[in-house]
Design an enzyme around this catalytic site. Structure first.
Site, short mmCIF file in Angstrom:
data_model
loop_
_atom_site.label_atom_id
_atom_site.label_comp_id
_atom_site.label_asym_id
_atom_site.label_seq_id
_atom_site.Cartn_x
_atom_site.Cartn_y
_atom_site.Cartn_z
N MET A 49 12.12 7.84 8.59
CA MET A 49 12.08 7.87 7.13
C MET A 49 11.90 9.30 6.61
O MET A 49 12.67 9.77 5.78
CB MET A 49 10.95 6.98 6.61
CG MET A 49 11.21 5.50 6.79
SD MET A 49 12.36 4.82 5.59
CE MET A 49 11.31 4.71 4.14
N SER A 88 11.22 1.79 -0.09
CA SER A 88 12.07 0.81 0.59
C SER A 88 13.47 1.39 0.76
O SER A 88 13.92 2.18 -0.07
CB SER A 88 12.13 -0.49 -0.20
OG SER A 88 12.93 -1.46 0.45
N GLY A 111 14.72 1.89 4.31
CA GLY A 111 14.88 2.01 5.75
C GLY A 111 15.85 3.10 6.15
O GLY A 111 15.97 4.14 5.49
N LYS A 161 4.82 -2.38 -3.73
CA LYS A 161 5.57 -2.38 -2.46
C LYS A 161 5.04 -3.47 -1.53
O LYS A 161 5.81 -4.09 -0.79
CB LYS A 161 5.46 -1.02 -1.79
CG LYS A 161 6.18 -0.90 -0.43
CD LYS A 161 7.65 -1.28 -0.53
CE LYS A 161 8.44 -0.82 0.68
NZ LYS A 161 8.00 -1.35 1.96
N HIS A 205 6.56 -6.61 -2.73
CA HIS A 205 7.98 -6.51 -2.37
C HIS A 205 8.20 -6.96 -0.93
O HIS A 205 9.12 -7.74 -0.63
CB HIS A 205 8.43 -5.05 -2.55
CG HIS A 205 9.71 -4.68 -1.87
ND1 HIS A 205 9.81 -4.45 -0.51
CD2 HIS A 205 10.96 -4.47 -2.36
CE1 HIS A 205 11.04 -4.12 -0.20
NE2 HIS A 205 11.76 -4.13 -1.30
N TYR A 265 9.71 -11.11 3.30
CA TYR A 265 9.42 -12.06 4.37
C TYR A 265 10.03 -13.42 4.05
O TYR A 265 10.66 -14.06 4.90
CB TYR A 265 7.91 -12.24 4.54
CG TYR A 265 7.18 -11.17 5.32
CD1 TYR A 265 7.55 -9.84 5.24
CD2 TYR A 265 6.09 -11.49 6.12
CE1 TYR A 265 6.87 -8.86 5.93
CE2 TYR A 265 5.39 -10.52 6.82
CZ TYR A 265 5.79 -9.20 6.72
OH TYR A 265 5.10 -8.25 7.41
#
Length: 314
Positions: free
Chosen positions: A11, A123, A125, A175, A178, A183
């Site tokens: 990241m 967010s 990735g 987050k 989020h 999930y």
């Protein structure tokens, strides 16, 4: 603008690349010095041998230090070290997935020295470099306004994909929720595709179904795009073990729901499903089978133990 990026992994490294592509000055430091030097050669960031030399290399005021290190101990030790290096007006950004309660505590400690603490729930990735990052920002107005040039570069667009959602801690809180929602979405896709795969008489092509759903369907999403990609590469997912980890945010979301008396059955059950995936053999399932046999005489499937005959050499 100018900032120090502490942590140049997947990241942090890609965020540094995106910032450098827009001509921001980045001073980079990672515990892996080979990685630091490789990044310096690749994108032209200023490589530092330590966190202290990274701070010293910053020329603009206030100094901005962006942490992209694992939540928990690494963030805490980094913040404690920065307290000894920074001065009034400087800005520390935690771009990882820290627990928002820890973030609020750290913010109060830094505020005592008039150092700003900004939490950026991030967010995107490995796709963030190409597509931009979704960022949920918590902190005071002054610090967030100063960070705007970097946030606009890192986001999918200057005015989309990021926002100042509230005071210190709010970014990591949003987050966290989020990820709890994530999930539930992932679990719904997983269960739906397993149901279709179990309907053997139709011999459904699951990759084909995913591709159909990607366009015009009410269940289209980026997660579905990724599911289609995975099913195209390996239709039966034969090279993947069904063991699913969790990084903590789902647990925190469920706990928060309990504390707030908010029913969250889908997120809670999706977290439990991840726990189930890690069991080689469920004792609970064994007990269920035993109980059905006890009260109803239902068949049980016994474990077959192979017996090996040992022959004496005498």
């Amino acid at each position: 603008m100018e900032l120090a990026m502490i942590g140049l992994g997947k990241m942090g490294g890609n965020m540094a690349r995106r910032l450098r592509a827009d001509e921001h000055r980045v001073v980079g430091y990672d515990l892996n010095q080979e990685l630091t030097m490789a990044m310096a050669a690749e994108v032209g960031l200023t490589g530092a041998e330590s966190m202290e030399t990274a701070i010293d290399a910053l020329e603009a005021r206030p100094r901005v230090v962006w942490l992209m290190v694992p939540a928990g101990g690494p963030v805490q030790s980094s913040v404690e070290a920065l307290l000894r290096m920074l001065e009034s007006g400087d800005i520390v950004v935690d771009g990882g997935n820290s627990n928002y309660r820890d973030t609020m505590k750290r913010g109060k400690v830094l505020a005592q020295q008039r150092i700003h603490y900004v939490d950026v729930g991030t967010s995107g990735g490995v796709w963030g470099l190409e597509n931009g990052y979704s960022m949920m920002v918590g902190g005071d107005d002054e610090a967030v306004d100063h960070l705007r040039p970097a946030l606009e570069t890192l986001a999918p667009g200057p005015n989309k994909g990021w926002g100042h959602v509230g005071p210190c801690g709010a970014g990591h809180f949003v987050k966290m929720v989020h990820n709890g929602i994530e999930y539930g979405l992932m679990e719904a896709y997983a269960e739906g595709f397993e149901i279709m795969g179990a309907k053997k008489e139709f011999s459904l092509n699951l990759h084909q179904v995913a591709e159909i759903w990607r366009y015009g369907s009410v269940v289209r999403s980026w997660l579905l795009d990724l599911a289609a990609r995975a099913l195209e590469e390996d239709p039966g997912l034969s090279h993947i073990r069904g063991w699913v980890d969790d990084s903590g945010e789902g647990r925190w979301t469920v706990k928060e729901a309990i504390d707030l008396d908010v029913p969250a059955p889908i997120i809670s059950l999706s977290l439990m499903a991840r726990f189930v995936s890690r069991q080689e053999e469920s004792f609970a399932a064994k007990l269920l089978a035993a109980l059905r046999h006890q009260f109803g005489g239902h068949d049980v499937r016994a474990i077959v133990v192979e017996q090996t005959t040992l022959e004496s050499s005498e």
